[in-house]
Enzyme design. Structure first.
Site, PDB file in Angstrom:
ATOM      1  N   HIS A 298       0.831  -1.204   0.000  1.00  0.00           N
ATOM      2  CA  HIS A 298       0.000   0.000   0.000  1.00  0.00           C
ATOM      3  C   HIS A 298       0.869   1.258   0.000  1.00  0.00           C
ATOM      4  O   HIS A 298       0.555   2.247  -0.671  1.00  0.00           O
ATOM      5  CB  HIS A 298      -0.931  -0.002   1.212  1.00  0.00           C
ATOM      6  CG  HIS A 298      -2.100  -0.931   1.083  1.00  0.00           C
ATOM      7  ND1 HIS A 298      -1.966  -2.299   1.127  1.00  0.00           N
ATOM      8  CD2 HIS A 298      -3.427  -0.681   0.890  1.00  0.00           C
ATOM      9  CE1 HIS A 298      -3.165  -2.859   0.980  1.00  0.00           C
ATOM     10  NE2 HIS A 298      -4.071  -1.903   0.836  1.00  0.00           N
ATOM     11  N   HIS A 341       0.804  -2.988   9.439  1.00  0.00           N
ATOM     12  CA  HIS A 341       2.203  -3.193   9.060  1.00  0.00           C
ATOM     13  C   HIS A 341       3.085  -2.672  10.181  1.00  0.00           C
ATOM     14  O   HIS A 341       2.702  -1.778  10.948  1.00  0.00           O
ATOM     15  CB  HIS A 341       2.545  -2.438   7.768  1.00  0.00           C
ATOM     16  CG  HIS A 341       2.195  -3.191   6.518  1.00  0.00           C
ATOM     17  ND1 HIS A 341       2.978  -4.212   6.019  1.00  0.00           N
ATOM     18  CD2 HIS A 341       1.158  -3.046   5.662  1.00  0.00           C
ATOM     19  CE1 HIS A 341       2.437  -4.664   4.903  1.00  0.00           C
ATOM     20  NE2 HIS A 341       1.316  -3.976   4.668  1.00  0.00           N
ATOM     21  N   ASP A 345       8.269  -1.884   7.722  1.00  0.00           N
ATOM     22  CA  ASP A 345       7.652  -2.225   6.428  1.00  0.00           C
ATOM     23  C   ASP A 345       7.352  -0.961   5.620  1.00  0.00           C
ATOM     24  O   ASP A 345       7.620  -0.893   4.418  1.00  0.00           O
ATOM     25  CB  ASP A 345       6.342  -2.989   6.641  1.00  0.00           C
ATOM     26  CG  ASP A 345       6.536  -4.260   7.449  1.00  0.00           C
ATOM     27  OD1 ASP A 345       7.682  -4.726   7.541  1.00  0.00           O
ATOM     28  OD2 ASP A 345       5.543  -4.772   7.990  1.00  0.00           O
TER      29      ASP A 345
END
Length: 412
Positions: A298, A341, A345
């Site tokens: 994302h 996350h 990350d």
């Protein structure tokens, strides 16, 4: 006829040819030559009296044919004379009587007087500076190379398919939460979880994607931009396949309720991969996955969309750039606030995406590296897609759909 305009004929667009026709007193032929037959600078230099008489033009007024052919021959004569004088000077550059040497040892020729369709060109010391801070060192028309764009789109789709299948594999290997609890994380341990935050992160991505689609639609060189978007996004996600497959991180929060799933045979795994691929890996489309943490996909999408919007819009579009960055940064915050996350990350995803974008465009804007042996060996995909794009892509905008003839008549 000013010499600067004559030397710039080969870089004229249809709108500039229309301006020239009006100046020469041929306003009634602007719609026929420029709108219907899309006559630009190079085609104007090749136009002959026979072309004016013959189909598809078939001008009917003999006097207009003679006067227009005379004006074209005069323009061709000026262009030929000035081109020969420029070629005899070799690398001499007309910048106030001085030469301009670049740091890589190449001489840069001053750009010609070139009025672009978005009107964002300014003359600076003989060069033309675009509103995005770039300078165009060539006046030839960029080849869209649609077949390469199609290959770039196919490459991106294949990488998305591979990524979806790898996400199925890593879901089977997700560590048991009872044995491997969430890792310590400064941000996740300090900020309470916001349940609706991940949906907001994806909403930011949707808005950014809509902005970029409008930019691509209106940009004159949309084929090159879309090809670069597919190339860069596909490459980053291909790297993500490696990082999330080789190391499985523990689930970042107990709210995810992840457990290793055994999908059975290969066909069941392919079906699950197709579900992820068709849903673009988004929770808004009903896709929920586990184990694909290092690094955040994302964040990659948000950052890539943001950089393309800010790179391929003029520098003075401050509102668009600010909005793009706000959506990017808020989207990243929402990912972390949802505890979907780890912080590492998101950080690695942002760093890799920005570095790859900047490195790619630095190489693409430097002609010395585009055809080098090193580029062909280490960056074969870049060398293939960018071999015919010489220098920066100017931010030129135009209406992508055919304009009705009555509107052209009203506009003159």
């Amino acid at each position: 006829m000013p010499s600067s305009r004559c030397t710039g004929v080969e870089g004229w667009s249809s709108k500039q040819v229309a301006v020239w026709l009006r100046e020469q007193g041929f306003r009634e032929y602007v719609d026929l030559l420029c709108s219907k037959h899309r006559l630009d600078g190079p085609s104007l230099l090749c136009l002959t009296e026979k072309d004016l008489r013959s189909p598809p033009l078939e001008l009917k007024v003999l006097g207009d044919i003679k006067r227009l052919s005379l004006a074209i021959r005069r323009l061709q004569k000026h262009y030929t004379t000035l081109t020969h004088s420029d070629s005899s000077a070799l690398s001499k550059i007309d910048t106030g009587g001085t030469e301009q040497t670049l740091s890589n040892g190449y001489l840069e020729r001053a750009s010609i007087d070139h009025q672009h369709c978005n009107g964002t060109v300014a003359t600076v010391d003989g060069d033309h500076s675009y509103s995005n801070g770039k300078r165009k060192s060539h006046c030839g028309r960029l080849d869209p190379e649609y077949w390469k764009t199609a290959l770039g789109a196919l490459y991106a789709m294949m990488v998305c398919g591979v990524t979806s299948f790898v996400m199925v594999l890593v879901h089977e290997r997700v560590p048991d939460m009872r044995t491997y609890p969430p890792l310590p994380d400064i941000f996740l341990d300090s900020v309470p979880r916001i349940p609706w935050a991940f949906a907001m992160a994806e909403a930011c991505a949707v808005v950014l994607g809509s902005m970029l689609m409008l930019v691509l639609l209106m940009h004159r060189h949309r084929s090159i931009l879309f090809r670069r978007l597919c190339n860069l996004t596909g490459t980053v996600f291909l790297l993500r396949c490696v990082t999330m497959f080789v190391t499985s991180l523990s689930v970042p929060g107990h709210h995810l309720q992840c457990s290793g799933k055994i999908y059975g045979d290969a066909w069941t795994k392919v079906q699950r991969a197709l579900e992820i691929w068709s849903g673009l890996g988004m929770s808004l489309t009903g896709v929920h996955t586990c184990g694909d943490y290092m690094f955040s996909g994302h964040t990659v999408v948000l950052t890539m969309l943001n950089f393309f919007v800010t790179e391929y819009t003029p520098r003075n579009w401050n509102f668009i750039h600010t909005m793009s960055w706000v959506l990017n940064l808020f989207g990243i915050f929402f990912i972390l606030a949802a505890h979907e996350h780890y912080s590492i990350d998101v950080f690695i995803a942002f760093y890799i995406t920005t570095r790859l974008f900047l490195y790619y465009h630095t190489l693409a804007n430097t002609q010395a590296y585009q055809h080098s042996r090193r580029a062909r060996v280490w960056f074969p995909l870049f060398s293939f897609f960018e071999c015919n794009v010489l220098g920066p892509v100017p931010n030129e905008y135009c209406w992508p759909f055919p304009t009705p003839s009555f509107i052209n008549i009203l506009l003159g």
